[in-house]
Design an enzyme around this catalytic site. Structure first.
Site, PDB file in Angstrom:
ATOM      1  N   LYS A 117      70.330  76.846  14.726  1.00  0.00           N
ATOM      2  CA  LYS A 117      71.600  76.240  14.288  1.00  0.00           C
ATOM      3  C   LYS A 117      71.738  76.336  12.766  1.00  0.00           C
ATOM      4  O   LYS A 117      72.805  76.681  12.253  1.00  0.00           O
ATOM      5  CB  LYS A 117      71.669  74.771  14.748  1.00  0.00           C
ATOM      6  CG  LYS A 117      71.798  74.639  16.258  1.00  0.00           C
ATOM      7  CD  LYS A 117      71.591  73.215  16.771  1.00  0.00           C
ATOM      8  CE  LYS A 117      71.612  73.209  18.305  1.00  0.00           C
ATOM      9  NZ  LYS A 117      71.373  71.880  18.883  1.00  0.00           N
ATOM     10  N   GLN A 135      69.502  65.880  17.608  1.00  0.00           N
ATOM     11  CA  GLN A 135      68.932  66.879  18.509  1.00  0.00           C
ATOM     12  C   GLN A 135      68.267  66.195  19.706  1.00  0.00           C
ATOM     13  O   GLN A 135      67.490  65.252  19.552  1.00  0.00           O
ATOM     14  CB  GLN A 135      67.903  67.728  17.739  1.00  0.00           C
ATOM     15  CG  GLN A 135      67.307  68.856  18.545  1.00  0.00           C
ATOM     16  CD  GLN A 135      68.323  69.911  18.964  1.00  0.00           C
ATOM     17  OE1 GLN A 135      69.256  70.241  18.226  1.00  0.00           O
ATOM     18  NE2 GLN A 135      68.163  70.459  20.151  1.00  0.00           N
ATOM     19  N   ASP A 156      78.644  67.475  18.691  1.00  0.00           N
ATOM     20  CA  ASP A 156      78.099  67.795  20.025  1.00  0.00           C
ATOM     21  C   ASP A 156      79.007  67.257  21.131  1.00  0.00           C
ATOM     22  O   ASP A 156      78.851  67.623  22.293  1.00  0.00           O
ATOM     23  CB  ASP A 156      76.699  67.160  20.196  1.00  0.00           C
ATOM     24  CG  ASP A 156      75.575  68.184  20.034  1.00  0.00           C
ATOM     25  OD1 ASP A 156      75.865  69.400  20.071  1.00  0.00           O
ATOM     26  OD2 ASP A 156      74.416  67.762  19.866  1.00  0.00           O
TER      27      ASP A 156
END
Ligand code: NAD
Length: 288
Positions: A53, A97, A120
């Site tokens: 990422k 994460q 997200d």
């Protein structure tokens, strides 16, 4: 017949290139798009994913960075970190994460994020908007699955779509998006009896179970579009999906490879969500 490969690496690159003018437009206004990733504990797979990422950020001029927090940290201290990032006007996107170490509640942590920075798309407000068909940030893996199908020109309307897996990060959002696109959607999971009876009827088959070899060619309708979301490591250390690539390629019309299919698309969609977050926060016409 051999399935056409849906190359997520190449499409992901095109998605990133298409973001360049949007990033440049923000830059002309003195805005550098900024993403911060919180990583709790030292899960090696998470390190690899976060690395990918951050490399994508670097490639397109997003200021990406990660904040490593010890596995022993208290939830309250994580909330405080998130709260600081929420208040920092120079930060446009925040993600935590997954997976989190045992004992942390991912729902509770996602709820601490400012929804307009939740790139997200896991905050309840953003999942709720997705359910309503007016998504702000579509969860990245699900967005990547649909983009791969669209790019290949796969018809979704009226098609039988089968999604294997019902997690919040993959199966459920994919099923919602396929429903919104007028597919007739069946969600299968670990308690489904006679999985093959469903998969053989699927024009579009999305497999997100995390079980290597779950789907072989005999379970696939000839000509189907098969998207393999799974990522599994074999005893020999190789990365494989949930689909037996050799036998499925002989029957399917379209097939994503692993690696090089959904994985790079997930990263590309995160970049797209991050740019959108910056636009939402900084460009008046996009505020909603
Ligand atoms: P999860 O463990 O949260 O969910 C797995 C789902 O699969 C569950 O709903 C379960 O009921 C179902 N399932 C498990 N075994 C099954 C079986 N034998 N038959 C039918 N259904 C079964 O996993 P997840 O987070 O949704 O991830 C799924 C897979 O996708 C994993 O391999 C993960 O690594 C991968 N993944 C890849 C990406 C990517 O970007 N490529 C992103 C997210 C997840």
């Amino acid at each position: 017949m051999s399935a056409r490969t849906l190359d997520g690496k190449a499409l992901g690159q095109r998605v990133l290139q298409a973001l360049a003018p949007r990033i440049a437009r923000l830059s002309q206004q003195g805005i550098t798009v900024k993403l911060r990733v919180l990583r709790v504990g030292d899960d090696p797979a998470s390190k690899v994913y976060v690395g990918a990422k951050l490399r994508a950020c670097q490639a397109i001029g997003i200021d990406g960075g990660d904040i490593e927090l010890p596995a022993q940290i208290t939830p309250g201290a994580i909330f405080e970190q998130i709260s600081m990032l929420n208040r920092d006007r120079s930060v446009h996107g925040i993600l935590v994460q997954l997976p989190l170490p045992r004992g942390f509640d991912p729902h509770l942590i996602a709820m601490q994020l400012e929804p307009t920075k939740d790139v997200d798309g896991f905050h309840a407000v953003n999942l709720g908007r997705l359910l309503q068909g007016r998504a702000r940030f579509i969860p990245c893996t699900a967005a990547g699955v649909i983009r791969l199908l669209d790019d290949a020109g796969v018809e979704l309307r009226g098609q039988n779509a089968v999604v294997i897996g019902r997690s919040e990060i993959a199966g459920k959002p994919v099923a919602l998006l396929l429903t919104e696109r007028d597919a007739t959607v069946t969600v299968c999971h670990s308690k489904t009896r006679d999985l093959a009876a469903y998969t053989r009827n699927a024009d579009v088959l999305v497999v997100a179970a995390g079980r290597a070899g779950l789907i072989d060619g005999s379970m696939v309708k000839p000509g189907a579009a098969v998207i393999d979301v799974g990522v599994n490591r074999t005893d020999a250390g190789a990365l494989v999906g949930d689909v037996d690539q050799v036998s499925v390629a002989m029957r399917a019309g379209f097939l994503t490879p692993v690696p090089g299919g959904v994985g790079p698309m997930t990263v590309a969609m995160l970049m797209e969500n991050t740019v959108r977050a910056a636009e939402l926060q900084c460009l008046d016409e996009n505020v909603q």
